[in-house]
Design an enzyme around this catalytic site. Structure first.
Site, PDB file in Angstrom:
ATOM      1  N   GLU B  37       0.721  -1.271  -0.001  1.00 57.37           N
ATOM      2  CA  GLU B  37      -0.004   0.141  -0.194  1.00 57.37           C
ATOM      3  C   GLU B  37       0.761   1.356  -0.048  1.00 57.37           C
ATOM      4  O   GLU B  37       0.510   2.246  -0.818  1.00 57.37           O
ATOM      5  CB  GLU B  37      -0.940   0.084   1.176  1.00 57.37           C
ATOM      6  CG  GLU B  37      -2.077  -1.035   1.060  1.00 57.37           C
ATOM      7  CD  GLU B  37      -1.678  -2.392   1.363  1.00 57.37           C
ATOM      8  OE1 GLU B  37      -0.660  -2.694   1.744  1.00 57.37           O
ATOM      9  OE2 GLU B  37      -2.302  -3.321   1.094  1.00 57.37           O
ATOM     10  N   HIS B 104     -11.884  -6.384   7.659  1.00 59.27           N
ATOM     11  CA  HIS B 104     -12.659  -5.688   6.538  1.00 59.27           C
ATOM     12  C   HIS B 104     -14.017  -5.059   6.730  1.00 59.27           C
ATOM     13  O   HIS B 104     -14.772  -5.014   6.119  1.00 59.27           O
ATOM     14  CB  HIS B 104     -13.081  -7.312   5.780  1.00 59.27           C
ATOM     15  CG  HIS B 104     -12.002  -8.360   5.449  1.00 59.27           C
ATOM     16  ND1 HIS B 104     -11.372  -9.019   6.359  1.00 59.27           N
ATOM     17  CD2 HIS B 104     -11.444  -8.299   4.211  1.00 59.27           C
ATOM     18  CE1 HIS B 104     -10.542  -9.678   5.510  1.00 59.27           C
ATOM     19  NE2 HIS B 104     -10.326  -9.424   4.717  1.00 59.27           N
TER      20      HIS B 104
END
Lengths: 475, 292
Positions: B37, B104
């Site tokens: 990321e 999540h």
């Protein structure tokens, strides 16, 4: 399937399969699977593989293509020898036998030397200025002048530079004036950064030199993205990013190298391995090491004996990582201007022509303290610093080479040093006199235009300031 | 000169958001990046700094944290406007999905709302998403665009086919009322709508506002509404302490103190990591909103 089993049966043990689609290998097996039950079909598929001799089974996992081996052997953490360091001039500035001197004519060489001297002069005067309280902070490039200037000279003005913070020589080479350097250091209204950052955080859009920022190695992934953009725009240019031995430990280094190799970005990663990250020596920064063994003869008043000494020296921590990323790499003597010039020129060519990244580990030494906030005598000896400042000065080394070509003289030296000193002091005095930027610049450029919250805050601040004595208010 | 990239973006993405793009525009413009990321946002900044539109995808907002350093948006300011990365838009699915657990389901918008120079935009349905996303991509500032993953499959909407943009930093009143103001964003608005319907049965007229852009946020619209109703509830999934609701509550308390008839209420997630089996208890449900 026809020819394939034939080829494989007759193949020597180390034959690697020529490229072919991973999927097509298994097409025939999956066809069979559809006809029978899963278990029966799987058996059949496995047996058909057994038709090949065991030695011919190749590693064909999607993650790698290689031969199998029945000998369990760990890869040693260190190669037998450290990666050799490319140099052209010896420590005294003499071309080594068999060297292939790059095309550096007298005017280019003299221009390089001028820039190195100007950089050295600027560094020493502005360092002192901080000590006198005239600027708040300063950071020098001492010991790395050759690396700065020679690498810059090997690039074109269209190559975009993403510096760390110890590459002022690159900017100076490109044409940033002494006034521009001084204005930023004094945070005045003429400074490009509008007085927002600490001194030495230079940047120039015109010169394709992205603004310096303090966090380490954050510029590395930026350089990769920029390089990708250059490639897609089909520009005859690459991105070049600089960082230190410390910077190579950052996650952003790993991220950038991997991205550059996978996405095929034309970027040069120039590591200035100057031996220290503030106080942390290279041997505490990375592990690759070499053992040095010495046999010493010790004589005391009553007896003599031999002493076997075995100690580790920092070895290959950085340049060897290039291979891990699938990236071309080289180690070069960063204090040899000619070697740096040649290596960076060649690397640039490779990057631009083949859209590939290159890692250059330039060995050098940080003669100065990390910055004006550091006293490096606390973690290294004065003798070590003095040695590298004098005997191993890269500027002197280059000067010797110029003198050997009769391109430079003692008179030239005296004149240049005098002129440089005068120019730097003049720039400093001019910059010091200028006003600081207007208060409005505190709020601009956060966004492209001022949002309502900032308009409100500016109004409130101006109101507060107007009610306070003038001494507290900026102009 | 637009690029779309991120993990698994090429085949269409784990939520099918980028389906067909690689075929339409080629794999040099729509491509996978390695799993990193910080690298992918940093790469995006570099691309944007060269004048391109870099549309980066972070697969789940839960994984955005390694990129936080790269996302601190000082690029324009520190260069005195010599450089900027306004062409960068970071898209990321966020929020509860029923079974996401710790990693999540998170709503990290508050962390980014504390970064001067960034814009944070959150749509509540597909037609809003299209207009706000186009506006975000074209906005000359870096934008983080959080997409409520709960709504990917659930939310059905009539989406105009042409090119259109919705204004950023503009909140929208999606239900008019007179007794109390409710502010939320993203998937939470559906919950709020439910609560409003419940409240209506008891004769309470609710004014519901979708904030849409969290920074810079539309203080004027919310202020005007609270001046009308005298009461405010802010609701978000993210944990209540330090959540963006705190900023709204503090600002409105400052601006509407003399008009307020009751303390400002925040109905938010609990101060725990996002739990799996306890999700129904963690969430700011319609019941909790009604009670407030």
């Amino acid at each position: 399937m026809g020819l394939l089993p034939l080829l494989l049966r007759g193949a020597p043990k180390r034959f690697l399969r020529a490229s072919g689609s991973y999927r097509s290998l298994y097409e025939s097996n999956s066809r069979r699977r559809r006809h029978g039950t899963d278990a029966a079909a799987a058996d059949q598929a496995v047996n058909s593989r057994a038709d090949h001799r065991p030695d011919d089974q190749m590693l064909d996992f999607p993650g790698a293509k290689a031969a199998f081996t029945s000998r369990m052997e760990f890869i040693s953490p260190n190669a037998a020898e450290a990666v050799p360091c490319f140099r052209i001039l010896d420590d005294l500035g003499r071309a080594l036998d068999g060297s292939d001197i790059p095309e550096v004519d007298s005017s280019l060489a003299v221009k390089m030397y001028h820039t190195m001297v100007r950089l050295q002069t600027f560094d020493s005067i502005f360092y002192e200025a901080q000590r006198q309280g005239r600027i708040s902070f300063y950071l020098t490039n001492i010991g790395e002048e050759a690396l700065n200037v020679a690498s810059a000279a090997a690039l074109t003005k269209d190559d975009v530079v993403f510096p760390q913070y110890r590459e002022h020589g690159v900017l100076m080479w490109r044409g940033f004036t002494l006034d521009e350097f001084a204005n930023q250091c004094f945070s005045n209204e003429a400074g490009h950064g509008k007085g927002r950052q600490m001194p030495i955080h230079y940047g120039s859009e015109k010169l394709n030199y992205f603004t310096i920022s303090s966090p380490i190695a954050t510029q590395l992934p930026h350089a990769v993205g920029a390089a990708y953009g250059l490639k897609m725009d089909r520009k005859n240019a690459c991105a070049v990013t600089y960082f230190g031995d410390g910077g190579s430990s950052e996650g952003d280094f790993h991220a950038a190298c991997n991205f550059a190799a996978v996405l095929e970005a034309p970027v040069l990663f120039v590591c200035r391995n100057n031996g220290y990250a503030i106080s942390t020596p290279a041997c505490e920064q990375y592990k690759g090491k070499h053992s040095i063994q010495l046999l010493a003869f010790v004589l005391t008043t009553s007896q003599y004996f031999f002493l076997f000494l075995n100690f580790d020296a920092p070895g290959d921590g950085i340049v060897v990582r290039g291979r891990g990323y699938g990236m071309t790499s080289i180690r070069v003597d960063g204090n040899d201007a000619l070697a740096v010039f040649k290596a960076v020129s060649a690397a640039r060519k490779l990057a631009v022509e083949q859209s590939k990244p290159v890692l250059i580990e330039a060995m050098t030494y940080r003669v100065g303290h990390h910055s004006t906030s550091d006293d490096s005598t606390k973690y290294r000896s004065g003798e070590e610093i003095a040695h590298w400042r004098s005997v191993r000065d890269p500027v002197l080394r280059f000067r010797r080479w110029l003198e050997s070509n009769a391109w430079w003289s003692v008179e030239d030296e005296k004149e240049l040093r005098g002129a440089a000193r005068k120019e730097v002091i003049s720039a400093m005095n001019q910059a010091e006199k200028k006003n600081k930027p207007p208060l409005s610049e505190l709020f601009t450029d956060v966004y492209d235009t001022l949002p309502r919250n900032l308009l409100e805050q500016e109004a409130t601040l101006r109101d507060t300031v107007s009610k306070n004595p003038p001494s507290l208010a900026p102009h | 000169r637009a690029y779309v990239f991120g993990e698994d973006v090429k085949f269409g993405g784990v939520f099918r958001c980028t389906s067909g793009l690689a075929d339409a525009f080629g794999t040099h413009r729509v491509f996978n990046t390695p799993l990193c990321e910080q690298g992918l946002v940093g790469f995006g900044i570099g691309l944007a700094a060269m004048g391109n539109r870099a549309i980066a995808e972070i697969q789940f907002a839960d994984y955005i944290f390694p990129a936080f350093d790269q996302a601190t948006a000082k690029f324009r300011y520190r260069s005195g406007n010599a450089f900027n990365c306004g062409g960068l838009t970071v898209r990321s699915p966020y929020g509860a999905v029923g079974h996401g657990g710790h990693y999540h389901s998170q709503s990290p918008e508050a962390f980014f709302c504390h970064v001067p120079g960034l814009k944070v935009v959150i749509p509540r349905n597909p037609s809003q998403a299209k207009g706000l996303l186009l506006a975000s991509i074209r906005d000359p500032n870096p934008v983080i665009f959080f997409e409520p993953k709960w709504l990917y499959r659930l939310s059905v909407d009539e989406v105009p086919e042409g090119d259109y943009m919705l204004p950023l930093s503009n909140a929208e009143v999606i239900r008019e009322g007179t007794d109390i103001t409710l502010v939320a964003w993203g998937a939470q608005l559906a919950v709020m709508q439910q609560a409003c319907a419940e409240a209506e049965k008891e004769g309470i007229s609710c004014e519901l506002i979708d904030l849409r852009t969290l920074i810079p946020w539309d203080k004027e619209l919310v202020e005007a509404s609270v001046n009308k109703t005298g009461k405010l509830i802010v609701s978000h999934e993210a944990p209540v302490t330090g959540g963006f609701g705190a900023e709204i509550a503090a600002t409105i308390a400052e601006r509407c103190f003399l008009r307020l008839e009751a303390p400002i209420a925040r109905v938010c997630g609990l101060d725990t990591p996002f739990p799996l089996v306890f999700e129904p208890f963690y969430m700011p449900t319609a019941n909790k909103v009604s009670t407030a």
